[in-house]
Write a protein that holds these residues in place. Structure first.
Motif, PDB file in Angstrom:
ATOM      1  N   ARG A  69      83.952 -20.070  31.962  1.00 51.43           N
ATOM      2  CA  ARG A  69      84.922 -20.153  31.047  1.00 51.43           C
ATOM      3  C   ARG A  69      84.838 -19.605  29.346  1.00 51.43           C
ATOM      4  NH1 ARG A  69      84.849 -25.264  33.650  1.00 51.43           N
ATOM      5  NH2 ARG A  69      83.417 -26.229  31.747  1.00 51.43           N
ATOM      6  N   ARG A  70      83.325 -19.709  29.029  1.00 48.92           N
ATOM      7  CA  ARG A  70      83.100 -19.175  27.602  1.00 48.92           C
ATOM      8  C   ARG A  70      83.264 -17.719  27.552  1.00 48.92           C
ATOM      9  NH1 ARG A  70      78.384 -20.997  27.312  1.00 48.92           N
ATOM     10  NH2 ARG A  70      77.352 -18.962  28.005  1.00 48.92           N
ATOM     11  N   PRO A 106      80.145 -22.720  35.625  1.00 49.16           N
ATOM     12  CA  PRO A 106      81.613 -23.005  35.466  1.00 49.16           C
ATOM     13  C   PRO A 106      81.795 -22.836  34.009  1.00 49.16           C
ATOM     14  CG  PRO A 106      80.822 -24.236  37.077  1.00 49.16           C
ATOM     15  CD  PRO A 106      79.548 -23.763  36.624  1.00 49.16           C
ATOM     16  N   ARG A 107      80.934 -23.488  33.142  1.00 50.65           N
ATOM     17  CA  ARG A 107      81.087 -23.464  31.674  1.00 50.65           C
ATOM     18  C   ARG A 107      80.917 -22.026  31.068  1.00 50.65           C
ATOM     19  NH1 ARG A 107      77.487 -28.182  28.692  1.00 50.65           N
ATOM     20  NH2 ARG A 107      78.651 -27.058  26.992  1.00 50.65           N
TER      21      ARG A 107
END
Length: 301
Positions: free
Chosen positions: A15-16, A11-12
């Motif tokens: 998003r990045r 997820p991170r």
């Protein structure tokens, strides 16, 4: 989907990646807006500068003849450089030293010399040692320089593509009674062509673009040289550069698109059927053994 070389982003990371993509699009839009403003401030967006490209005279008198000479030089160079590169690439892998060493010297020599220098040398050679007319000499010089340089580069592409194949391919071919020449033509080259097709196409794109060197230094009337004449007549230097750049982009895009289609077709055509062949069929045509090209079921090559 995760693999040995790639992990599915979490997820991170997702998003990045989205944030970086948005940032890139914003920066690209700002750069295009800045270029637009600069061109507008310098009067490069005035219709009078772009109007010649809406008439047939600019195309039939300058751009299309230049494009024709570009395609002629590129096509001749490709047709000659491809088989020549394949010949020297295979020769560099010969078991005979008297074949391998001279081929290596030729490849390394012409690969080390800039293509523009080869064109200039070729032009001087045709001036001093041949009876080629002054009208045809630029085309001869451009094609000669492109062939000598790109054939040496393609030779290394061919050699690397063949050496990248698993060693078991050659061993299995020898095990079913194929000679070295048969192994090369029936087993190794068909597989290597598919693997090295992207590198070959990349070099063909270089050939198309390098024809412009002949226009700059030898007066060869290719597309970029024709553009300079057009710009001198219509006083539209920047617009003419932009139009010619778009033509090169479209031309090379079509070339790479065709290569992608051809690569996919070659890969699909080499998929095995899993059929079991009779012994007499194998003896008549060893290359027809399923898996000979590394994609069929039941093969070991």
């Amino acid at each position: 989907m995760s693999s040995v070389l790639y992990d599915t982003p979490g997820p991170r990371a997702q998003r990045r990646n989205v944030l970086l993509s948005v940032l890139f699009v914003v920066l690209l839009a700002l750069a295009l807006w800045w270029i637009w403003q600069k061109m507008d401030a310098k009067g490069q967006l005035e219709w009078a500068l772009w109007e010649p490209f809406t008439t047939s005279q600019a195309w039939t008198t300058y751009l299309l003849p230049g494009l024709g000479d570009t395609l002629k030089a590129a096509a001749l160079s490709m047709v000659i450089a491809l088989p020549l590169g394949a010949f020297f690439g295979i020769a560099r892998m010969s078991d005979h030293r008297w074949v391998r060493v001279p081929a290596g010297v030729v490849v390394e020599f012409f690969r080390a010399i800039p293509v523009l220098l080869l064109m200039l040398f070729a032009n001087e050679f045709y001036v001093r040692s041949t009876g080629v007319s002054s009208e045809d000499r630029p085309l001869y010089a451009v094609v000669t320089g492109l062939v000598l340089y790109n054939a040496s580069v393609l030779a290394e592409v061919v050699r690397a593509g063949i050496l990248a194949l698993p060693r078991g391919q050659t061993e299995a071919a020898y095990a079913i009674g194929l000679r070295k020449g048969q192994t090369m033509t029936s087993i190794l080259l068909p597989q290597a062509v598919t693997a090295m097709l992207p590198a070959i196409v990349s070099q063909l794109v270089v050939i198309v673009k390098d024809t412009a060197l002949g226009g700059v230094m030898l007066g060869f009337t290719e597309l970029l040289n024709a553009r300079s004449t057009l710009a001198a007549n219509y006083a539209n230097v920047i617009p003419s550069f932009i139009v010619v750049a778009i033509i090169f982009i479209v031309l090379n895009f079509l070339l790479t698109s065709f290569a992608s289609w051809l690569e996919g077709r070659l890969r699909r055509s080499k998929r095995g059927t899993g059929a079991v062949l009779a012994p007499e069929e194998v003896e008549d045509n060893p290359a027809a053994v399923p898996g000979t090209y590394g994609t069929g079921a039941g093969g070991t090559v």
